[in-house]
Motif scaffolding. Structure first.
Motif, PDB file in Angstrom:
ATOM      1  N   ALA A  30       0.829  -1.208   0.000  1.00 52.64           N
ATOM      2  CA  ALA A  30       0.000   0.000   0.000  1.00 52.64           C
ATOM      3  C   ALA A  30       0.863   1.257   0.000  1.00 52.64           C
ATOM      4  N   ARG A  31       1.926   1.257   0.800  1.00 47.69           N
ATOM      5  CA  ARG A  31       2.845   2.412   0.802  1.00 47.69           C
ATOM      6  C   ARG A  31       3.442   2.625  -0.572  1.00 47.69           C
ATOM      7  N   SER A  32       3.859   1.542  -1.208  1.00 47.27           N
ATOM      8  CA  SER A  32       4.437   1.640  -2.557  1.00 47.27           C
ATOM      9  C   SER A  32       3.433   2.198  -3.551  1.00 47.27           C
ATOM     10  N   TYR A  33       2.175   1.769  -3.415  1.00 46.76           N
ATOM     11  CA  TYR A  33       1.126   2.269  -4.313  1.00 46.76           C
ATOM     12  C   TYR A  33       0.971   3.777  -4.171  1.00 46.76           C
ATOM     13  N   VAL A  34       0.970   4.249  -2.924  1.00 47.23           N
ATOM     14  CA  VAL A  34       0.864   5.688  -2.667  1.00 47.23           C
ATOM     15  C   VAL A  34       2.076   6.415  -3.253  1.00 47.23           C
ATOM     16  N   GLU A  35       3.258   5.886  -2.998  1.00 40.93           N
ATOM     17  CA  GLU A  35       4.484   6.518  -3.496  1.00 40.93           C
ATOM     18  C   GLU A  35       4.569   6.468  -5.015  1.00 40.93           C
ATOM     19  N   ASP A  36       4.044   5.410  -5.631  1.00 47.18           N
ATOM     20  CA  ASP A  36       4.026   5.308  -7.099  1.00 47.18           C
ATOM     21  C   ASP A  36       3.154   6.386  -7.733  1.00 47.18           C
ATOM     22  N   HIS A  37       2.260   6.951  -6.946  1.00 45.24           N
ATOM     23  CA  HIS A  37       1.402   8.034  -7.439  1.00 45.24           C
ATOM     24  C   HIS A  37       1.938   9.405  -7.024  1.00 45.24           C
ATOM     25  N   ASP A  38       3.237   9.454  -6.769  1.00 47.72           N
ATOM     26  CA  ASP A  38       3.966  10.704  -6.486  1.00 47.72           C
ATOM     27  C   ASP A  38       3.544  11.404  -5.208  1.00 47.72           C
ATOM     28  N   TYR A  39       3.152  10.632  -4.209  1.00 46.84           N
ATOM     29  CA  TYR A  39       2.863  11.189  -2.889  1.00 46.84           C
ATOM     30  C   TYR A  39       3.968  10.774  -1.927  1.00 46.84           C
ATOM     31  N   TYR A  40       4.269  11.642  -1.003  1.00 43.25           N
ATOM     32  CA  TYR A  40       5.131  11.308   0.118  1.00 43.25           C
ATOM     33  C   TYR A  40       4.215  10.954   1.277  1.00 43.25           C
ATOM     34  N   VAL A  41       4.462   9.811   1.898  1.00 43.82           N
ATOM     35  CA  VAL A  41       3.633   9.391   3.020  1.00 43.82           C
ATOM     36  C   VAL A  41       3.971  10.253   4.229  1.00 43.82           C
ATOM     37  N   ILE A  82     -13.485  -6.098   1.668  1.00 47.35           N
ATOM     38  CA  ILE A  82     -12.576  -5.068   1.178  1.00 47.35           C
ATOM     39  C   ILE A  82     -11.928  -4.414   2.393  1.00 47.35           C
ATOM     40  N   THR A  83     -10.623  -4.301   2.364  1.00 44.26           N
ATOM     41  CA  THR A  83      -9.876  -3.629   3.416  1.00 44.26           C
ATOM     42  C   THR A  83      -9.320  -2.342   2.832  1.00 44.26           C
ATOM     43  N   VAL A  84      -9.485  -1.262   3.564  1.00 41.11           N
ATOM     44  CA  VAL A  84      -9.016   0.039   3.097  1.00 41.11           C
ATOM     45  C   VAL A  84      -7.937   0.536   4.062  1.00 41.11           C
ATOM     46  N   GLU A  85      -6.742   0.762   3.516  1.00 39.93           N
ATOM     47  CA  GLU A  85      -5.654   1.364   4.297  1.00 39.93           C
ATOM     48  C   GLU A  85      -5.671   2.861   4.044  1.00 39.93           C
ATOM     49  N   ALA A  86      -5.551   3.621   5.110  1.00 38.64           N
ATOM     50  CA  ALA A  86      -5.628   5.083   5.004  1.00 38.64           C
ATOM     51  C   ALA A  86      -4.258   5.709   5.239  1.00 38.64           C
ATOM     52  N   PHE A  87      -3.996   6.746   4.445  1.00 38.79           N
ATOM     53  CA  PHE A  87      -2.753   7.490   4.557  1.00 38.79           C
ATOM     54  C   PHE A  87      -3.060   8.977   4.477  1.00 38.79           C
ATOM     55  N   ILE A  88      -2.154   9.749   4.973  1.00 41.58           N
ATOM     56  CA  ILE A  88      -2.116  11.164   4.644  1.00 41.58           C
ATOM     57  C   ILE A  88      -0.859  11.320   3.815  1.00 41.58           C
ATOM     58  N   GLY A  89      -1.005  11.907   2.653  1.00 44.71           N
ATOM     59  CA  GLY A  89       0.128  12.045   1.759  1.00 44.71           C
ATOM     60  C   GLY A  89       0.249  13.461   1.238  1.00 44.71           C
ATOM     61  N   TYR A  90       1.454  13.789   0.836  1.00 45.20           N
ATOM     62  CA  TYR A  90       1.706  15.110   0.267  1.00 45.20           C
ATOM     63  C   TYR A  90       2.283  14.940  -1.130  1.00 45.20           C
ATOM     64  N   SER A  91       1.735  15.704  -2.046  1.00 51.47           N
ATOM     65  CA  SER A  91       2.219  15.743  -3.418  1.00 51.47           C
ATOM     66  C   SER A  91       2.424  17.210  -3.781  1.00 51.47           C
ATOM     67  N   PHE A  92       3.496  17.506  -4.494  1.00 52.79           N
ATOM     68  CA  PHE A  92       3.726  18.879  -4.910  1.00 52.79           C
ATOM     69  C   PHE A  92       2.606  19.375  -5.814  1.00 52.79           C
ATOM     70  N   GLU A  93       2.023  18.463  -6.582  1.00 49.56           N
ATOM     71  CA  GLU A  93       0.949  18.838  -7.507  1.00 49.56           C
ATOM     72  C   GLU A  93      -0.405  18.980  -6.814  1.00 49.56           C
ATOM     73  N   ASP A 129      -4.618  10.380  -8.816  1.00 54.63           N
ATOM     74  CA  ASP A 129      -3.980  11.526  -9.487  1.00 54.63           C
ATOM     75  C   ASP A 129      -4.886  12.759  -9.502  1.00 54.63           C
ATOM     76  N   GLY A 130      -5.946  12.740  -8.690  1.00 57.37           N
ATOM     77  CA  GLY A 130      -6.762  13.931  -8.480  1.00 57.37           C
ATOM     78  C   GLY A 130      -7.918  14.152  -9.440  1.00 57.37           C
ATOM     79  N   ARG A 131      -8.181  13.199 -10.339  1.00 55.97           N
ATOM     80  CA  ARG A 131      -9.286  13.372 -11.277  1.00 55.97           C
ATOM     81  C   ARG A 131     -10.612  13.029 -10.613  1.00 55.97           C
ATOM     82  N   SER A 132     -11.631  13.806 -10.918  1.00 58.81           N
ATOM     83  CA  SER A 132     -12.968  13.601 -10.359  1.00 58.81           C
ATOM     84  C   SER A 132     -13.751  12.611 -11.225  1.00 58.81           C
ATOM     85  N   PHE A 133     -14.930  12.240 -10.726  1.00 65.12           N
ATOM     86  CA  PHE A 133     -15.802  11.356 -11.498  1.00 65.12           C
ATOM     87  C   PHE A 133     -16.069  11.945 -12.881  1.00 65.12           C
TER      88      PHE A 133
END
Length: 153
Positions: A30-41, A82-93, A129-133
């Motif tokens: 899960a951490r890798s997935y977040v980081e792969d989307h350009d977020y810092y955990v 379904i298990t949901v892992e929650a993070f707070i992440g920061y992305s420059f974008e 990546d921040g796109r809405s429905f």
């Protein structure tokens, strides 16, 4: 000089504890997935939410919006936990966001992002990546629900 060493030691201890808690509270996948989307955990809340995805849940808010943003075939996850892992992440974008990574039977499904909230409401979930429905689909949520019901039958 001793006070400076003590202060430095306390700061080092706090930083080390913080980093250890991030690693203890979350899975590497899960951490890798977040980081792969350009977020810092920034923080990990670990397994934040569990539910069984059934047809009733799928077509109720906020689950309909969350699942409409996923790439995997939904049929594979009906009647599964379904298990949901929650993070707070920061992305420059995108800035500071609540990030959620979904898994089922230890398989990564995908994720979504929201503003810093406990649970998304009224379709405010976005892709990682921040796109809405509206940016992902050309129709309404009702159109997506109808198409999904047809695929599930």
């Amino acid at each position: 000089m001793k006070n400076k060493i003590r202060i430095f030691s306390v700061i080092l201890f706090l930083i080390t504890t913080y980093v250890i808690l991030i690693f203890v509270n979350s899975s590497e996948e899960a951490r890798s997935y977040v980081e792969d989307h350009d977020y810092y955990v920034v923080w990990s809340n670990g397994d934040n939410h569990r539910y069984t995805l059934d047809r009733v849940t799928l077509f109720n808010e906020p689950y309909n919006y969350i699942w409409s943003l996923q790439k995997d075939e939904i049929r594979e996850y009906i009647d599964k936990e379904i298990t949901v892992e929650a993070f707070i992440g920061y992305s420059f974008e995108h800035g500071l966001k609540s990030l959620y990574v979904m898994k089922s039977q230890h398989k990564l499904i995908g994720g979504y992002s929201t503003e810093l909230t406990v649970m998304p409401q009224n379709g405010i979930a976005n892709t990682m990546d921040g796109r809405s429905f509206a940016e992902v689909h050309s129709g309404t949520i009702e159109d997506w629900e109808e198409a999904t019901r047809t695929r599930l039958d």
